[in-house]
Design a protein around this motif. Structure first.
Motif, short mmCIF file in Angstrom:
data_model
loop_
_atom_site.label_atom_id
_atom_site.label_comp_id
_atom_site.label_asym_id
_atom_site.label_seq_id
_atom_site.Cartn_x
_atom_site.Cartn_y
_atom_site.Cartn_z
N LEU A 199 21.69 -1.01 -15.73
CA LEU A 199 20.41 -0.58 -16.29
C LEU A 199 20.59 0.60 -17.22
O LEU A 199 21.17 1.62 -16.84
N LEU A 200 20.07 0.46 -18.44
CA LEU A 200 20.03 1.55 -19.42
C LEU A 200 18.58 1.99 -19.55
O LEU A 200 17.69 1.15 -19.68
N VAL A 201 18.33 3.30 -19.52
CA VAL A 201 16.99 3.83 -19.70
C VAL A 201 16.99 4.78 -20.89
O VAL A 201 17.84 5.67 -20.97
N GLN A 202 16.07 4.56 -21.81
CA GLN A 202 15.89 5.48 -22.93
C GLN A 202 14.56 6.20 -22.74
O GLN A 202 13.54 5.57 -22.50
N GLU A 203 14.59 7.52 -22.88
CA GLU A 203 13.37 8.32 -22.86
C GLU A 203 13.05 8.68 -24.31
O GLU A 203 13.93 9.13 -25.03
N THR A 204 11.79 8.48 -24.69
CA THR A 204 11.41 8.69 -26.08
C THR A 204 9.98 9.21 -26.18
O THR A 204 9.18 9.03 -25.27
N ASP A 205 9.68 9.85 -27.31
CA ASP A 205 8.30 10.22 -27.62
C ASP A 205 7.83 9.52 -28.89
O ASP A 205 6.77 9.83 -29.42
N HIS A 206 8.62 8.55 -29.34
CA HIS A 206 8.32 7.80 -30.56
C HIS A 206 7.83 6.41 -30.15
O HIS A 206 8.63 5.53 -29.84
N VAL A 207 6.53 6.21 -30.10
CA VAL A 207 5.95 4.99 -29.56
C VAL A 207 6.46 3.70 -30.22
O VAL A 207 6.62 2.69 -29.52
N PRO A 208 6.76 3.66 -31.50
CA PRO A 208 7.29 2.40 -32.06
C PRO A 208 8.59 1.94 -31.40
O PRO A 208 8.91 0.75 -31.41
N CYS A 209 9.31 2.86 -30.77
CA CYS A 209 10.55 2.48 -30.08
C CYS A 209 10.28 1.53 -28.92
O CYS A 209 11.13 0.70 -28.59
N THR A 210 9.12 1.62 -28.30
CA THR A 210 8.82 0.76 -27.16
C THR A 210 8.75 -0.71 -27.57
O THR A 210 8.89 -1.59 -26.74
N GLU A 211 8.54 -0.95 -28.83
CA GLU A 211 8.55 -2.31 -29.35
C GLU A 211 9.86 -2.60 -30.09
O GLU A 211 10.45 -3.66 -29.92
N ASN A 212 10.33 -1.65 -30.88
CA ASN A 212 11.49 -1.89 -31.74
C ASN A 212 12.81 -1.95 -30.98
O ASN A 212 13.68 -2.75 -31.33
N VAL A 213 12.99 -1.12 -29.95
CA VAL A 213 14.25 -1.15 -29.21
C VAL A 213 14.43 -2.48 -28.48
O VAL A 213 15.49 -3.11 -28.61
N PRO A 214 13.43 -2.97 -27.72
CA PRO A 214 13.61 -4.28 -27.08
C PRO A 214 13.88 -5.40 -28.08
O PRO A 214 14.68 -6.29 -27.81
N GLN A 215 13.24 -5.35 -29.24
CA GLN A 215 13.49 -6.38 -30.25
C GLN A 215 14.91 -6.27 -30.79
O GLN A 215 15.57 -7.27 -31.05
#
Length: 97
Positions: A56-72
């Motif tokens: 399991l890799l976990v990324q913590e972010t404050d950049h909301v587009p990452c929640t869509e762009n990283v999985p894609q």
């Protein structure tokens, strides 16, 4: 006014308790606070290359587009889930396939 759910295609969302449990068992945690796309996508792909299947890799972010762009960006390399804190902090959970 549209909500964030109306304009994004994010993966399944985790509860607070489940997000905390998974964070404790993470094999790799990446702090992407203050970082913008595409840097988190690149780091997620690099991180997954270091892990074994099922890790399991976990990324913590404050950049909301990452929640869509990283999985894609990781595509079929990992199963993705997200967690929203409610105060503009997000975690992206990527389970390597």
């Amino acid at each position: 006014m549209p909500s964030i759910d109306d304009v994004t295609n994010t993966p399944d969302e985790l509860s607070d308790d489940r997000a905390d449990e998974l964070l404790e068992e993470a094999d790799l945690v990446q702090d992407m606070m203050g970082e913008m796309c595409p840097y988190p996508q690149v780091e997620a792909k690099k991180g997954l290359q270091k892990l074994e299947s099922g890790d399991l890799l976990v990324q913590e972010t404050d950049h909301v587009p990452c929640t869509e762009n990283v999985p894609q960006a990781v595509g079929d390399d990992a199963d993705a889930q997200v967690w929203r804190s409610g105060d503009a902090t997000y975690r992206i959970y990527l389970r390597k396939r």
